[in-house]
Write an enzyme that holds these catalytic residues in place. Structure first.
Site, PDB file in Angstrom:
ATOM      1  CD  GLU A   1      14.072  14.888 -37.636  1.00 60.66           C
ATOM      2  OE1 GLU A   1      13.626  15.631 -38.533  1.00 60.66           O
ATOM      3  OE2 GLU A   1      14.555  13.762 -37.878  1.00 60.66           O
TER       4      GLU A   1
ATOM      5  CG  LEU B   1      11.384  25.410 -41.389  1.00 63.60           C
ATOM      6  CD1 LEU B   1      10.405  25.972 -40.348  1.00 63.60           C
ATOM      7  CD2 LEU B   1      11.583  26.407 -42.513  1.00 63.60           C
TER       8      LEU B   1
ATOM      9  CG  ASP C   1      14.587  19.531 -38.033  1.00 63.32           C
ATOM     10  OD1 ASP C   1      14.902  20.486 -38.755  1.00 63.32           O
ATOM     11  OD2 ASP C   1      13.928  18.551 -38.447  1.00 63.32           O
TER      12      ASP C   1
ATOM     13  CG  ASP D   1      17.023  15.098 -45.181  1.00 65.34           C
ATOM     14  OD1 ASP D   1      17.430  14.001 -45.608  1.00 65.34           O
ATOM     15  OD2 ASP D   1      16.163  15.223 -44.287  1.00 65.34           O
TER      16      ASP D   1
ATOM     17  CD  GLU E   1      17.365  17.669 -39.995  1.00 62.04           C
ATOM     18  OE1 GLU E   1      16.976  17.547 -41.169  1.00 62.04           O
ATOM     19  OE2 GLU E   1      16.620  17.553 -39.010  1.00 62.04           O
ATOM     20  CD  GLU E   2      18.938  22.371 -41.959  1.00 62.07           C
ATOM     21  OE1 GLU E   2      19.586  22.322 -43.033  1.00 62.07           O
ATOM     22  OE2 GLU E   2      17.904  21.713 -41.754  1.00 62.07           O
TER      23      GLU E   2
END
Length: 400
Positions: free
Chosen positions: A337, A173, A171, A123, A152-153
């Site tokens: 997640e 945030l 994850d 994302d 995730e980042e």
């Protein structure tokens, strides 16, 4: 004050190449009452230090409510190494809690100076995603207990201490797109043992990837932190240990035990899904939702919809009240997640599924692998899966 002075619980800063291009406005006062310095355990690994840690936290006890680290030391008896890691994790989450509650997060969120170079598997990042990730990264580095961080980042796993005992997935945030509206957000994390048998077999980056692609059945610890009207840490310390909730007491700056061994009700009366996508759903899912909201399901009660669009918040409510929270399309990440939350829901007596298979039995093949996710009460989940076709195959790429 430079923004990255906030990112480490031990004062460690980041190399310039890792620093996001954000304004230097993030001086959030973290008072002693809200965020006390990390406990003495964070810089040591031996038993004597952990003992002093326990006595240190006695000043925070009220006679009935145990702090997280007291609970870890006195009831679940995790290893010293894991206790040290958890001390750093909770410290990082306290700092993120202060960050998202600060009036300055509005100024941070307006920053457009983050370079976007993302694959379709990830994302778009917001400034608070970057900062939260950095807070966790620096805390894990300081612990010296983590071999690999998969976030995730980050596009690839990050190598930390090659001899660290653990692999950390996160994850940092979740729900950050809602932050401007002060809607609850959260952190999700999982801990695995490092696959020591790989140490001498392949290059470091290949080992880091394989360590990150472990099945959810191998989780050592899983947890989430909800940043809302209260800051709540939900955690399980391994198969058979249950799921427990700790709430951040802002008077003393410690997570204290508030719900021991949470059990999700076998049935709820709430479903949580974005039903604006109803016309893209398969017939099985449409039929289930139509049935339960008319009170014609096995529960014989009319179900209500409750949807926050913040996974941690929707999960937390479902854990307490029962029912189902779901995203039927290939959207949520298996590693960061689905696996940690499925582990927690199973330890609470519920079920995690992709609509066909148990989440924890799905073997990851890609770092940012996505899949449908259904989490909830055991009887509600079994009824939902009995409708057969519940995975959404139409995925037009929604803009909102």
């Amino acid at each position: 004050m430079n923004l990255l002075h906030l990112t480490s619980c031990t004062g460690t800063t980041t190399s310039p190449s890792l620093r996001p291009s954000l304004p230097s406005i993030l001086h959030i006062p973290t008072t002693r009452r809200l965020l006390p310095p990390p406990i003495s355990a964070v810089n040591s690994t031996n038993s004597s230090t952990m003992s002093s840690c326990s006595s240190k936290t006695e000043v925070y006890s009220n006679g009935k409510q145990k702090t997280l680290l007291e609970f870890v030391g006195e009831e679940v008896h995790v290893s010293d190494d894991l206790a040290v890691l958890l001390a750093h994790v909770q410290s990082a989450c306290k700092r993120i809690a202060a960050l998202v509650a600060s009036p300055l997060n509005y100024e941070i969120s307006k920053s457009k100076s983050i370079e976007q170079n993302l694959s379709s598997e990830r994302d778009a990042q917001k400034p608070l995603d970057i900062i939260s990730n950095e807070i966790i990264l620096q805390s894990l580095k300081s612990s010296n207990k983590v071999s690999v961080l998969a976030s995730e980042e980050s596009s690839t796993p990050i190598l930390l201490n090659p001899k660290g005992k653990f692999v950390f997935v996160t994850d940092p945030l979740d729900g950050s797109r809602n932050i401007d509206a002060s809607i609850p957000t959260g952190t999700i994390f999982g801990v695995y043992n490092r696959l020591a048998e790989l140490d001498e077999l392949m290059p470091e980056q290949d080992k880091a990837m394989l360590n990150s692609l472990q099945s959810g059945t191998k989780l050592v610890t899983a947890g989430y932190v909800l940043y809302s009207s209260a800051t709540v840490l939900g955690i399980s310390f391994g198969t058979g240990t249950g799921t427990h909730l700790f709430t951040l007491d802002r008077e003393i700056g410690e997570f204290v035990l508030t719900k021991r061994n949470v059990k999700i009700p076998p049935r709820g009366q709430i479903y949580s899904v974005n039903d604006a996508r109803y016309f893209d759903w398969p017939e099985g899912l449409k039929n289930y939702i139509d049935t339960v909201r008319q009170g014609q399901g096995q529960n014989h009660k009319k179900y209500s919809a409750r949807y926050i669009c913040s996974l941690v918040a929707d999960f937390h409510r479902t854990l307490l009240y029962g029912g189902i929270t779901m995203n039927p399309r290939d959207h949520l990440r298996l590693i960061y997640e689905a696996n940690p939350l499925s582990f927690l829901i199973e330890e609470a007596g519920g079920k995690g599924s992709d609509g066909k298979n148990r989440i924890l039995s799905v073997q990851p093949v890609k770092l940012h692998q996505r899949l449908p996710l259904f989490l909830g009460s055991l009887e509600d989940m079994n009824e939902l899966e009995s409708y057969g076709d519940i995975q959404q195959k139409i995925n037009p790429g929604y803009e909102v």
